[in-house]
Design an enzyme around this catalytic site. Structure first.
Site, PDB file in Angstrom:
ATOM      1  N   TYR B 442      27.812  84.861  40.349  1.00 16.51           N
ATOM      2  CA  TYR B 442      26.471  85.499  40.378  1.00 16.51           C
ATOM      3  C   TYR B 442      25.310  84.516  40.167  1.00 16.51           C
ATOM      4  O   TYR B 442      25.545  83.362  39.865  1.00 16.51           O
ATOM      5  CB  TYR B 442      26.402  86.735  39.494  1.00 16.51           C
ATOM      6  CG  TYR B 442      26.612  86.658  38.011  1.00 16.51           C
ATOM      7  CD1 TYR B 442      26.622  85.481  37.296  1.00 16.51           C
ATOM      8  CD2 TYR B 442      26.787  87.855  37.299  1.00 16.51           C
ATOM      9  CE1 TYR B 442      26.795  85.483  35.933  1.00 16.51           C
ATOM     10  CE2 TYR B 442      26.969  87.867  35.926  1.00 16.51           C
ATOM     11  CZ  TYR B 442      26.967  86.673  35.251  1.00 16.51           C
ATOM     12  OH  TYR B 442      27.143  86.686  33.910  1.00 16.51           O
ATOM     13  N   GLU B 443      24.128  84.980  40.382  1.00 17.35           N
ATOM     14  CA  GLU B 443      22.916  84.130  40.408  1.00 17.35           C
ATOM     15  C   GLU B 443      23.021  83.026  41.450  1.00 17.35           C
ATOM     16  O   GLU B 443      22.508  81.926  41.255  1.00 17.35           O
ATOM     17  CB  GLU B 443      22.640  83.508  39.029  1.00 17.35           C
ATOM     18  CG  GLU B 443      22.393  84.498  37.927  1.00 17.35           C
ATOM     19  CD  GLU B 443      21.288  85.485  38.233  1.00 17.35           C
ATOM     20  OE1 GLU B 443      20.382  85.159  39.018  1.00 17.35           O
ATOM     21  OE2 GLU B 443      21.335  86.605  37.699  1.00 17.35           O
TER      22      GLU B 443
END
Lengths: 598, 598
Positions: B442-443
């Protein structure tokens, strides 16, 4: 939801075009009648069973897990598992490579292992129930008394009963010499067995009427340590003289472990409360008897990761072609779509090809090992039998550790291809990662495998067996040394082979002065050896592909094989450069760290 | 059950002895009064909060997970999570590094990030609730209107309300240009927002009365792609003029994801059903506004893995000292016991030291990045501010990807130390592996980070920022080039620095002709850059340790630091040899694979 297609074409390539197993079997009386069509037909059916019967139960099995009734000590397996097992038995699958004397079909190990690869792709947790049974079958087949064989082998062969291996105790896993389970001789020739076992895969379930536990325990007068361990059969239900089931034996499931993965398999705490057992083999020789099934089990664990690598690859490939996101760095590819499929991105391809190269390399190596076992068991020439035995002993820790570590790398890479969706259970990818994770641990951790390889199998006989593998490499180099088209595949293998020889001598010398040098180098050494072996098989696969192409064969399979081989040598094989360096960095930086590890 | 001890001594070492942050802060008016004792006292208290309040909830949170009431759309978090959050708010922790203008304590980012490392060691899933709030705070602080700031920032600073980032939609994650959520302007200046968001961490919960969603959406007249995205505040409850809560807004949780890990955090599907929103920043500039919080979030994700690496290390170390199994290869060590503790085995030490070296290297790098952010925000010299901004932009993708990949390696190694017990949930080790796994995704996946590093941050300005980091390396080499004791730490870094320069030019040249060359090299390049940066900080840490020892300091901490540094350079850093080779192998073996990936 994930999908699975049995990789029959690649299996056929390895079996018939690379290893030419049917020719090999012609030399073995037991298998002389086994032909290509029979093998292919069986595996086609086996693939259907895996993809249609057990694969659809994989995610549900993970979600539901196994449940223990604390009062009855009975375990309920996930929905559908029991019915799938009955189909498996009805199909005659348990008997595939078992001895015809006990009702088996007597087919080669290669066929059974190829079938197991597919079962493991489909559902590792389910496959462990028949898998453990197979291990028990082999130990009894090798070491049981005629009566034990008559009583148990037909039932294990038909799948009417299942088996387990009861080794580990709470305070000992790797170090079985410390085990405490006691076996007291009784007047009737049986033994009263008392103790606690843990981590017993397939240890209790609702598939069949009886479970045959093979239990390691210690006789009252046994020497201390690993020389005082004996092997016993402890059935869940005692077996009457006529083969019918008698009273419930004092062996029961005291608890189930909550685990990271393989939720569908019951990992049981087994309590032996004065259970009746009979001795298998000689007193105090239990570890040797168990090793028969442990070696088979170690190759079996490698096959588990091979199966997971294959199924993870298939699903990641499909997703990478389907999922559109961003544009190719080198210009728009799918003009009709708002973004390109992610397979256009070099690193996505790298993740996919990593899994593919590890799956196909692992398939070649493990099929070769199975062929060696077939030779070891059934070749008429004693010398061939002995050499095959030695070679498979050398390769076993590599199959176990290298294939399971590669499975870790590959399943994680394939999960990564899915981005955030890879972390979500419904896509099935994270389950492959979790299920694979145990393969690096059980049947001897991968560190233990590396010590077995370097300490025992390589340095233990001064590199004699390694030299035999070296001869196979040398033969290939000789065959293809002047073939320019083969240079890109042969040169790295030849170079690494030379390096390995020096490297082995070097470690042997250092280890003679300080055994911790062996322990410090072993894990890196195994991975280098793994690449040497994979490199060899990738070169052989490329050799076949090049020959077919040269002969005018236009099947794209062969070009695909060359593409994957090139990827393997360019992007995965060079890991050996670092591994040789870190292995050579020695033990001092590890052992002089008492303050850092205070 | 696992344990956790805040690594205060090592944090103090990095802050005060390596980076000398208090001296740095003297130059910054905002932080001129921050002294060593204050920082240490805060982190000691913060460590107590993490180890005593949230750590005990970690395993239970994983087992229980979050539950959605399908009728009310309300989420119940695991037992104890809400109470822990209220203690967190009562302790004033949310305000630590927030702006005093909105009720914050105005402390340096370094302090807040060090606190977050400990929170992440203790309980990553819980920590994501305040962590996301912090991200929302930062985006609003940078881009909100005065009225938005007045309405929301005090509540986010106090922790009375929490925040989220609503970016991802089912068909787009990395490629936000494809997002479809619509924002229609209303007569009163607000917007009616409609669409579906997924993967919204901390998206719904029972901690507080209001949740402030920051939502990316598209205005009716917006240009296509990423240039047509705007940012909106969409509170769960509309806020009245006087700051009190008004009617329930049309934003609700439609479902929760079932995930591999971070079960205690609610990963919500967020339905926007004509919700009322207000615009943040300029129309169609939403992505830029969101990037403020995304950069902070990326460093935050690196800190998550740093935290997990540390806690996994601590527990594996304790187990390795306690668990007895087999004897040392170099002779019996624990004569009074039936076997030696497994820490005597070289490979067990290697697994432990891998985690330790990655934790301590990661701590030094991430604290340095936090210090750069403090400089960027508060240094009086504009040139320093600008240079700090550039350098932190360069290092951000390294912190995100290198620390999370290292966390994967380290948590898996620490789990492996436990053997079979590592796979069992009650030991807590497999949870660290599962929780860490999302950090690589994620990110911005780690592949996206590598393209950000190589494509944008390095080649995008012809290596200008990289050269600035190169100057730091050169300065260290100059300082210590004649110090024989430093040679083992300095030489590899200096050598790799030179190699990197050539390598970067080479890839830049190839990438100019074929952009896929950049994509093919990026992941390997980032890991090489990671080792260059880690090598630099390990050399600086060794420098401090050697000076202290030379000055007669007998604290074993310094010898321990040198032992870990030696291990790092001997066993982990050499990975760069392979990475340079595989990166140089180029894109052709990846891209010419259409048949292999058919």
């Amino acid at each position: 939801m994930p999908t699975y297609t049995p990789p029959l074409r690649d299996m056929q390539f390895v079996m018939h075009e690379v290893l030419k197993i049917a020719d090999e079997y012609k030399a073995m009386p037991r298998h002389a009648d086994v032909d290509v069509d029979t093998i292919n037909a069986i595996l086609e059916e086996g693939g259907k069973f895996a993809s249609e019967v057990t694969f659809p139960l994989n995610i549900g099995g993970d979600e539901e897990g196994c449940r223990l009734n604390q009062e009855t000590h009975e375990v309920t397996t996930p929905k559908g598992f029991k019915e799938a097992y009955h189909k498996y038995v009805e199909g005659g699958w348990p008997a595939l490579s078992c001895d015809p004397e006990y009702g088996g079909q007597g087919l080669p190990i290669v066929v059974n292992q190829a079938f197991y690869e597919m079962l493991n792709s489909a559902n590792q947790a389910w496959t462990m129930y028949p898998g453990l049974t197979h291990g028990a079958y082999e130990a009894l087949h090798a070491h049981g008394t005629p009566e034990q064989k008559k009583t148990y082998l037909p039932k294990l062969t038909s799948g009417e009963w299942t088996g387990t291996m009861c080794l580990t105790e709470p305070h000992c896993g790797t170090d079985l010499g410390m085990l405490r389970t006691k076996a007291e001789p009784q007047a009737d020739g049986t033994y009263k067995i008392t103790g606690n076992k843990i981590f017993i895969s397939a240890g209790e379930h609702d598939f069949v009427a009886n479970i045959v536990h093979l239990v390691l325990a210690r006789l009252p007068d046994a020497p201390q340590g690993s020389k005082g361990i004996s092997l016993f059969i402890v059935p869940k239900f005692n077996v009457n003289k006529d083969g019918s089931l008698g009273s419930r034996n004092g062996v029961y499931c005291g608890g189930l472990e909550h685990k990271m993965g393989i939720h569908g398999n019951a990992t049981a705490q087994i309590v032996l409360d004065g259970a009746v057992g009979t001795l298998v083999g000689e007193p105090n020789k239990g570890l040797q008897a168990m090793f028969v099934m442990m070696n088979a089990a170690r190759i079996g664990v490698g096959m588990q990761s091979l199966g997971l690598t294959e199924v993870a690859f298939q699903n990641a490939l499909a997703y990478a072609k389907d999922r559109i996101q961003m544009r190719s760095l080198s210009g728009v590819k799918a003009k009709d779509k708002p973004a390109d499929p992610i397979i256009v991105h070099p690193d996505v391809r790298k993740m996919l090809l990593t899994a593919k190269a590890y799956a196909e390399g692992g398939r070649a190596l493990s099929m070769f090992c199975s062929l060696l076992i077939d030779r070891e068991l059934h070749h008429p020439d004693e010398k061939v039998r002995k050499e095959s035995e030695e070679l498979v002993a050398l390769l076993t820790p590599i199959v176990k550790a290298f294939l399971t570590d590669n499975g870790h790398i590959a399943t994680n890479a394939c999960m990564q291809v899915f981005g955030g969706h890879g972390f979500i259970k419904e896509w099935g990818m994270e389950q492959f990662v979790r299920d694979n994770r145990i393969n690096m641990i059980y049947e001897g951790t991968n560190t233990v495998q590396s010590l077995d390889l370097l300490g025992r199998k390589v340095l233990g006989n001064n590199g004699a067996t390694l030299k035999k593998f070296g001869k196979m490499v040398a033969q290939l180099v000789e065959e293809e040394g002047v073939n320019e088209k083969m240079a890109e595949f042969i040169n790295p293998v030849a170079y690494l082979g030379e390096q390995m020889t020096k490297f082995t001598t070097e470690i042997g010398f250092k280890g003679f002065q300080n055994p911790d040098e062996v322990g410090a180098a072993a894990v890196d050494y195994l991975r280098v050896a793994g690449h040497l072996v994979f490199g060899y098989f990738w070169a052989r696969m490329a050799q076949v592909a090049l020959r077919e192409i040269a002969a005018g064969n236009t099947d794209p399979f062969y070009q695909a094989k060359l593409q994957t081989a090139r990827f393997y040598f360019a992007k995965l094989f060079p890991e050996t450069a670092t591994l040789m360096r870190t292995a050579r960095a020695g033990s001092k930086v590890l052992m002089d760290t008492d303050l850092a590890l205070a």
